[in-house]
Design an enzyme around this catalytic site. Structure first.
Site, PDB file in Angstrom:
ATOM      1  CG  ASP A 132      -1.925   1.124   1.203  1.00  0.00           C
ATOM      2  OD1 ASP A 132      -3.066   0.853   0.779  1.00  0.00           O
ATOM      3  OD2 ASP A 132      -1.583   2.258   1.581  1.00  0.00           O
ATOM      4  CB  ILE A 133       1.117   4.141  -2.329  1.00  0.00           C
ATOM      5  CG1 ILE A 133       1.506   3.256  -3.525  1.00  0.00           C
ATOM      6  CG2 ILE A 133       1.867   5.473  -2.391  1.00  0.00           C
ATOM      7  CD1 ILE A 133       1.197   3.867  -4.872  1.00  0.00           C
ATOM      8  CD  GLU A 172      -4.574   4.036  -1.514  1.00  0.00           C
ATOM      9  OE1 GLU A 172      -4.779   4.448  -0.373  1.00  0.00           O
ATOM     10  OE2 GLU A 172      -5.445   4.074  -2.417  1.00  0.00           O
TER      11      GLU A 172
END
Length: 670
Positions: free
Chosen positions: A537-538, A580
Site C-alpha cells: 500500500d502506497i 493504491e
C-alpha cells in the site's frame, strides 16, 4: 393498432421500464428539432417554408446548410445567405436528410464516450444502411425513398437507448458476449430481457414517430405477422433489412461484436433483388458516404468495398429460415460442410482454421490447402496452417514468402484483393510453384474491413486435377467468413486481455488475482505450504493527488507497478488490488524468502521515490507491506488476504515504510 399489437406493446413497455433508469418519455435522446424533421417525413403537405423555419431555429445546422450550398461543388456565382433559398437550391429531400443526420450526430455521437459500444462505428453503420436503403428504394421504384432513408438511419436506435439510459449498458452487454453461437438478438434477450428492436419500438411509440418508421425499427430483424397493423409496411421493412444485411456482410455492422446476420426469406419475397444492380448501388453508396464525411468534417472508419459477385454469393450462402440453424447453399445447389460456412463458431484459430482447411479439402477434393497469415513487421506471408498437417516437408518449415519478392498473379491477389489461379503455363518460373512442387494453385485473399488478413492456398499436386475458374466465386465467401472469424478471434483475445489487465498499471486486476488464488486453493494442499500473500500500500497516497494532481498519483502507481514487475519471478503473481493497493502471491517460498522479496520491493520504491521527489513536490514515495504465510488455519484464500491486510495496517501504525509479517518474524530482521 390491433389487439395483438397492443398486447405485445404492453409486454415490451414493461420490460423496458425494468431495464431503463427513467421513463422513456423523460429521456433526452433526440433533439425536439430532429423529431419535427422526422415528422415531416409523414407530412404530405410539408413545404420548403416549413423545413426552412425549423432549420433557422438551429444555428449550427443553419451554418452547415449554408456552407454546403456555398461550397465549390455548386459553383454558384453569388454567395447565398438565405436559408429558404439554400433549401430550394439543395432540394427538400437532401436538406431534410442532412439536417436529421447532423442533429442526431451532434446529440448521440459527437458527445458520446469511447466505450465497448463504439458510437462512431455505430453511426457509420446507420448512415450506410440509410443511404443504401434509399438507393435500393429508388432502383425498385418505391414511391417514398426518403421514408426508408429515415427508417434506415433509425433502425438500430434501440441500441443507443440501452447504451445511454440502460441500468446496464450496451457496452456491458458487449463485454458479456461469449461464444455461444446464438444470434445477437437472442443474446440481447438473455442479457437485458428485451432486444434492441423492442426497445426501439417503445422509443418510436413514445415519441410518436410515423408508423412506417416505427415498423422498420421494430421489425427489421423479423417481419410482422399478417395480423399485425405493421404488416402493410413489409416492403419498407424488407428494404432496410436487406440494406442492413449487405452492410453486415461488408463488415459495416453497428458494433464490432455483431454475430452472423440472417437474411429472412420474407425479405426476398417482399423485394425482387434481381432488379438491383448491386455493383452500381455499392459504388453510389460509397460516394454518398464520401459526401457525408465532408459534410461532418470527420473521418469515419474506412468502408469495405466488396465485389458485387461476392455480395451475391454470400446472399446465396446465407439464406436461412428463422427456425433453422445456419446452413448454406452455393450456386450449384449443393450444401457445403458447416465447417466451411461457420468458422466463427469457435474463437480459437488453432481450431477453426484447420477445420476449415479440412472441410475445403473434403468439399472440393483439393490435395493440399494452406493458410498463409501476414507478419506485418517482417512483411512476409507465413504458412501458419496446413492440411493435411504433413504436407510440408521438414525442409520447407517454416515456409515463408517475402512479400517484397511477390510478383505476377499472386501480387494481383494481394493488391486487388481478388482470387486468382496461378499455373506454369502463365508463370513458368513462379518460385511458389517450384518450391511446393506443383503446376497450379489457387490463391484467395482473406479479408476483413477490406484489409488483408491472409491468403488461402489450395492445389492438386498429387491428383493433377485442373483448377477450374468457377471454383473461385464459391471459395470467396468461405475466405470472407474466415476473415471475420480471424478478426473476431483477435478482438476476443484483445478484449480478454483487456478484461484481465488494469489499464493504468498494466498489471493483472483484482479479478485475475481472485481467479489465480481460487485455482491455487482448489489444487493440491501440499503446494499451499510454501505460499505467501503480500499487501503493498502506497503511504499517504492522497497527498500525491491533493498536492501534486491526479497525474502525479497515476505516475506513483505506475512506478510501484514497474518495480513490482521488475523484481518478481516468473510463476509468481502480482496485480493491482484496487486504489493504491497491490497484491503479490509468491509460490515455493518460506518466511525468509518472502520477507527478502518484500524488502527488495520496499527499498527500491523508497530509492526511486527519493530520486523523483522533485516530481512529487518533495513528498517521498514509500510503501507499507503486510505479508502472510500459509497456515492450515486458513480455510480460504480470503483468510490469507485478510491477514496480509491486517499486517499492512500494522506496518502503517508502526510508522509506515516497513514490512510486517504474519507470523511476525519481521521484528527480528529489521
Amino acid at each position: 393498432m390491433t389487439d395483438e399489437d397492443k398486447d405485445n406493446t404492453e409486454l415490451i413497455k414493461k420490460a423496458a421500464r425494468s431495464i431503463l433508469k427513467d421513463e422513456i418519455k423523460h429521456l433526452q435522446l433526440v433533439p425536439s428539432v430532429a423529431i419535427k424533421l422526422l415528422k415531416l417525413t409523414n407530412d404530405d403537405n410539408a413545404r420548403i417554408e416549413h423545413l426552412s423555419l425549423i432549420i433557422e431555429t438551429e444555428p449550427v445546422l443553419a451554418a452547415k446548410i449554408l456552407k454546403q450550398v456555398n461550397s465549390a461543388a455548386y459553383a454558384l456565382p453569388n454567395k447565398i445567405t438565405s436559408i429558404n433559398r439554400a433549401v430550394t437550391m439543395l432540394g427538400f429531400s437532401s436538406v431534410r436528410q442532412l439536417a436529421i443526420n447532423l442533429l442526431l450526430y451532434n446529440k448521440l455521437i459527437q458527445q458520446g464516450s469511447k466505450r465497448a459500444f463504439d458510437l462512431l462505428f455505430f453511426w457509420q453503420h446507420c448512415l450506410y444502411v440509410a443511404s443504401l436503403s434509399r438507393r435500393i428504394a429508388v432502383a425498385l421504384k418505391y414511391p417514398d425513398p426518403d421514408l426508408v432513408y429515415t427508417g434506415g438511419l433509425l433502425h438500430d436506435i434501440g441500441k443507443i437507448v440501452l447504451e445511454t439510459y440502460g441500468r446496464v449498458t450496451y457496452s456491458d452487454f458487449i463485454h458479456s458476449m461469449g461464444k455461444s453461437g446464438h444470434s445477437t438478438i437472442e443474446e440481447e434477450r438473455r442479457f437485458f430481457g428485451i432486444t434492441h428492436t423492442e426497445m426501439g419500438h417503445v422509443f418510436c411509440l413514445e415519441w410518436q414517430l410515423p408508423p412506417s418508421i416505427t415498423a422498420i425499427v421494430a421489425f427489421h430483424h423479423n417481419q410482422p405477422t399478417e395480423a399485425s397493423s405493421y404488416a402493410k409496411y413489409k416492403t419498407e421493412i424488407a428494404i432496410v433489412s436487406f440494406a442492413n444485411y449487405i452492410a453486415w456482410i461488408q463488415g459495416i455492422g453497428s458494433a464490432t461484436h455483431d454475430s452472423h446476420s440472417k437474411l429472412q426469406s420474407a425479405v426476398l419475397e417482399a423485394i425482387n433483388i434481381d432488379q438491383l444492380d448491386l455493383e452500381a448501388l455499392l459504388q453510389q453508396v460509397d460516394q454518398d458516404m464520401k459526401i457525408t464525411r465532408e459534410f461532418y468534417d470527420i473521418q469515419l472508419p474506412g468502408l469495405t468495398t466488396l465485389r458485387a459477385t461476392l455480395v451475391k454469393a454470400t446472399i446465396n450462402l446465407s439464406q436461412i429460415s428463422e427456425d433453422k440453424p445456419f446452413s448454406a447453399v452455393d450456386m450449384s445447389g449443393r450444401k457445403p460442410s458447416s465447417c466451411l460456412t461457420a468458422p466463427h463458431h469457435s474463437l480459437n484459430p488453432d481450431d477453426f482454421i484447420p477445420r476449415t482447411l479440412e472441410a475445403l479439402q473434403d468439399e472440393f477434393c483439393f490435395d493440399r490447402s494452406i493458410m498463409f497469415t501476414i507478419d506485418p513487421k517482417r512483411r512476409c506471408l507465413i504458412a501458419s496452417y496446413c492440411w493435411p498437417t504433413s504436407i510440408l516437408p521438414t525442409a520447407l518449415q517454416p515456409f515463408e514468402i517475402d512479400m517484397s519478392g511477390i510478383s505476377g498473379l499472386l501480387l494481383t491477389c494481394l493488391r486487388e484483393k481478388k482470387a486468382v489461379i496461378v499455373n506454369t503455363a502463365i508463370e513458368r518460373d513462379n518460385p511458389i510453384l517450384q518450391r511446393l512442387n506443383t503446376s497450379e494453385f489457387i490463391a484467395v485473399p482473406v479479408l476483413h474491413h477490406n484489409r488483408l488478413s491472409g491468403v488461402l492456398y489450395a492445389d492438386n499436386s498429387l491428383s493433377k486435377k485442373p483448377m477450374r475458374e468457377p471454383l473461385l466465386p464459391e471459395i470467396m465467401p468461405i475466405a470472407y467468413e474466415l476473415g471475420i472469424a480471424m478478426f473476431n478471434a483477435k478482438q476476443y483475445d484483445q478484449q480478454k486481455k483487456h478484461a484481465q489487465i488494469d489499464h493504468l498499471t498494466q498489471l493483472f486486476n483484482k479479478r485475475m488475482l481472485t481467479n489465480f488464488l481460487t485455482e491455487i486453493f482448489q489444487g493440491d494442499e501440499s503446494k499451499l505450504a510454501n505460499i505467501a500473500i503480500g499487501f503493498v500500500d502506497i503511504d499517504k497516497f492522497k497527498l500525491f493527488n491533493d498536492t501534486c494532481g491526479h497525474q502525479a498519483g497515476d505516475d506513483a502507481l505506475k512506478i510501484v507497478a514497474d518495480i513490482l514487475r521488475s523484481l518478481t519471478r516468473p510463476g509468481d503473481f502480482i496485480g493491482r488490488y484496487g486504489g493504491e493497493e497491490f497484491l503479490f502471491v509468491l509460490r515455493n517460498t518460506d518466511e525468509k524468502g518472502a520477507y527478502g522479496y518484500a524488502e527488495r520491493i520496499r527499498s527500491e520504491i523508497e530509492r526511486r521515490g527519493k530520486v523523483m521527489s522533485h516530481r512529487f513536490h518533495g513528498h517521498l514515495l514509500t510503501v507499507s507491506i503486510g505479508v502472510s504465510m500459509y497456515s492450515a488455519n486458513y480455510t480460504n484464500y480470503t483468510d490469507m488476504i485478510e491477514a496480509a491486510d491486517q499486517a499492512m495496517y500494522q506496518a502503517k501504525e508502526e510508522g509506515r515504510n516497513r514490512i510486517v509479517m504474519l507470523p511476525n518474524v519481521a521484528a527480528d530482521k529489521k
